[in-house]
Design an enzyme around this catalytic site. Sequence first.
Site, mmCIF file in Angstrom:
data_model
loop_
_atom_site.group_PDB
_atom_site.id
_atom_site.type_symbol
_atom_site.label_atom_id
_atom_site.label_comp_id
_atom_site.label_asym_id
_atom_site.label_seq_id
_atom_site.Cartn_x
_atom_site.Cartn_y
_atom_site.Cartn_z
ATOM 1 N N LYS A 16 22.070 -4.730 8.087
ATOM 2 C CA LYS A 16 22.747 -5.584 9.072
ATOM 3 C C LYS A 16 22.990 -6.940 8.423
ATOM 4 O O LYS A 16 22.256 -7.328 7.501
ATOM 5 C CB LYS A 16 21.858 -5.756 10.322
ATOM 6 C CG LYS A 16 22.606 -6.277 11.533
ATOM 7 C CD LYS A 16 23.299 -5.160 12.290
ATOM 8 C CE LYS A 16 24.191 -5.708 13.391
ATOM 9 N NZ LYS A 16 24.770 -4.642 14.213
ATOM 10 N N ASP B 185 30.519 -6.363 14.608
ATOM 11 C CA ASP B 185 29.462 -6.521 15.630
ATOM 12 C C ASP B 185 29.927 -7.698 16.480
ATOM 13 O O ASP B 185 31.116 -8.057 16.441
ATOM 14 C CB ASP B 185 28.099 -6.785 14.971
ATOM 15 C CG ASP B 185 26.943 -6.702 15.971
ATOM 16 O OD1 ASP B 185 26.652 -5.598 16.453
ATOM 17 O OD2 ASP B 185 26.347 -7.750 16.316
HETATM 18 P P1 NDP Z 1 31.751 -8.508 21.365
HETATM 19 O O1 NDP Z 1 31.642 -9.795 20.612
HETATM 20 O O2 NDP Z 1 33.037 -7.770 21.331
HETATM 21 O O3 NDP Z 1 31.358 -8.729 22.899
HETATM 22 C C1 NDP Z 1 30.124 -9.230 23.287
HETATM 23 C C2 NDP Z 1 30.169 -9.517 24.770
HETATM 24 O O4 NDP Z 1 28.902 -9.972 25.188
HETATM 25 C C3 NDP Z 1 31.150 -10.604 25.135
HETATM 26 O O5 NDP Z 1 31.632 -10.375 26.427
HETATM 27 C C4 NDP Z 1 30.296 -11.865 25.083
HETATM 28 O O6 NDP Z 1 30.786 -12.904 25.907
HETATM 29 C C5 NDP Z 1 28.965 -11.339 25.610
HETATM 30 N N1 NDP Z 1 27.849 -12.062 24.981
HETATM 31 C C6 NDP Z 1 27.594 -12.215 23.655
HETATM 32 N N2 NDP Z 1 26.489 -12.950 23.463
HETATM 33 C C7 NDP Z 1 26.054 -13.282 24.689
HETATM 34 C C8 NDP Z 1 24.959 -14.034 25.154
HETATM 35 N N3 NDP Z 1 24.097 -14.605 24.311
HETATM 36 N N4 NDP Z 1 24.801 -14.146 26.508
HETATM 37 C C9 NDP Z 1 25.676 -13.544 27.361
HETATM 38 N N5 NDP Z 1 26.738 -12.828 26.958
HETATM 39 C C10 NDP Z 1 26.916 -12.697 25.655
HETATM 40 O O7 NDP Z 1 30.556 -7.605 20.825
HETATM 41 P P2 NDP Z 1 30.375 -6.034 20.946
HETATM 42 O O8 NDP Z 1 30.915 -5.551 22.227
HETATM 43 O O9 NDP Z 1 30.833 -5.435 19.680
HETATM 44 O O10 NDP Z 1 28.779 -5.910 20.933
HETATM 45 C C11 NDP Z 1 27.996 -5.952 22.116
HETATM 46 C C12 NDP Z 1 26.621 -5.397 21.829
HETATM 47 O O11 NDP Z 1 26.747 -4.038 21.380
HETATM 48 C C13 NDP Z 1 25.817 -6.105 20.744
HETATM 49 O O12 NDP Z 1 24.441 -6.004 21.060
HETATM 50 C C14 NDP Z 1 26.097 -5.272 19.512
HETATM 51 O O13 NDP Z 1 25.094 -5.404 18.519
HETATM 52 C C15 NDP Z 1 26.094 -3.875 20.134
HETATM 53 N N6 NDP Z 1 26.788 -2.850 19.366
HETATM 54 C C16 NDP Z 1 28.113 -2.963 19.052
HETATM 55 C C17 NDP Z 1 28.744 -1.947 18.371
HETATM 56 C C18 NDP Z 1 30.205 -1.974 18.112
HETATM 57 O O14 NDP Z 1 30.737 -0.957 17.624
HETATM 58 N N7 NDP Z 1 30.921 -3.031 18.429
HETATM 59 C C19 NDP Z 1 28.007 -0.760 17.893
HETATM 60 C C20 NDP Z 1 26.628 -0.703 18.354
HETATM 61 C C21 NDP Z 1 26.063 -1.737 19.032
HETATM 62 P P3 NDP Z 1 32.054 -13.781 25.455
HETATM 63 O O15 NDP Z 1 33.260 -12.946 25.808
HETATM 64 O O16 NDP Z 1 31.942 -15.015 26.290
HETATM 65 O O17 NDP Z 1 31.926 -14.023 24.005
#
Ligand code: NDP
Length: 444
Positions: free
Chosen positions: A126, A166
């Site tokens: 990671k 991510d």
């Molecule tokens: P994105 O950046 O596309 O989206 C993240 C979302 O979560 C956004 O809506 C963001 O809000 C919100 N967010 C992020 N940090 C915080 C926080 N500290 N408090 C509240 N809301 C928060 O990321 P992903 O969708 O790719 O990833 C989401 C999760 O899934 C993570 O844990 C990641 O590690 C996990 N994951 C992702 C994979 C992937 O293929 N993308 C694969 C496996 C796991 P805002 O819109 O305001 O930024």
Amino acid sequence: MSYVDEIIEQVITKNPGEPEFHQAVREVLESIRPVIDANEEKFRRDALLERLVNPERQIKFRVPWIDDNGSVHVNTGYRVQFNSAIGPYKGGLRLHPSVNIGIIKFLGFEQIFKNSLTGLPIGGGKGGSDFDPKGKSDREIMSFCQSFMLELSKYIGADTDVPAGDIGTGAREIGYMFGMYKRIRNVFEGVLTGKGLSFGGSLARTEATGYGLLYITEELLKDHGIDIKGKTAVVSGAGNVAIYAIEKAHQLGAKVLTCSDSTGWVYDPDGIDVAALKQIKEIDRARLTEYKKYRPNSEYHEGRGVWQIKADIALPCATQNELDIEDAKLLVANGAIAVCEGANMPTTEAATKYLQENGVYFVPGKAANAGGVATSALEMSQNSERLSWSFGEVDSKLNGIMVNLYHNIAKAAEKYGYKDNFVVGANIAGFEKVLDAMNAQGIV
Ligand code: NDP
């Protein structure tokens, strides 16, 4: 003191100020305890757990970049190459101000078992940076990504370490990083996944994590005689995972009532409008406050609160530790059947325990969100073959992987006397393959 307890204590002492990493190690080691206890003498002699909890390599570097006004900024970049026993390191790059070495280690450690669970040959890693992409221009994002890759390119490669997206790293960032890697190394290879379709990306990779989450949720419910069709769901997040989880949930006949971002959340009693959500988040890169313009019947609230809405299924898809014990109590009181984690470790330890004790089926992220990395591995296969598979072909492989994964973790849990404890099942099933490979390869 037992070997497991000794190692948990050692991890806390040797890695001060890294609570997420301690939490991830504790959760895994506690649940593989039956396997360790049965082989304690041999594992102790081979320092197996010490080798498991210490990354093979961790890289920390300076990332200077120039903003549109000519000012220089310096961020910190990380890549943790945790375990390559079963394949090249694989895991995403997180760009978020909260990133530090402890967060990257927790994610890298989880990734070892998740990747193993996919059944594909990929090790765990990671990376990321404390850079905040929010509010930056495209040029600034490019400046950062190029500088980040200038250093990272020394340590990665298609057969060594293959990063992906991510939080904060989507198609745009992967594109800039790939371009820079190619320029530095003069080689066009599948060094990153999540690439654009015109340069080696895989169809269905964008959708994979969210879709995979729903495939496993559907299989879990089916296995317990429940049809997902007609069920209601609450989702947190509004990013890549959340958007495609909501899309697939609707395709399967469930209704998703909520989504959220880092400032607020939306309740839409008619079901979240995915097209509007994509427009706001993927195209306009705006806040969820915009949602009401598309759906006047919906409600927008500041802060957090999606878990108070009554629903059958909860899918946390935002970030770590976003579902705590109070939220778990609300879900149980509202009669939730299942919680499946789209994000990595979004449920606190206390909340997980409470949900399990109160009969809620709980599938941890390392199993439930493994569809993303599994499809990344399918992207690697296509790049090696120099072929592109159709959307349907990738999606059906993804479905097969998630269905198999569910049954593997369910079987592992049952084998050790923990029927329906999918945390134990996922950790043991993921660990057994890594253990076998580590044993076969000697003390390295
Ligand atoms: P994105 O950046 O596309 O989206 C993240 C979302 O979560 C956004 O809506 C963001 O809000 C919100 N967010 C992020 N940090 C915080 C926080 N500290 N408090 C509240 N809301 C928060 O990321 P992903 O969708 O790719 O990833 C989401 C999760 O899934 C993570 O844990 C990641 O590690 C996990 N994951 C992702 C994979 C992937 O293929 N993308 C694969 C496996 C796991 P805002 O819109 O305001 O930024």
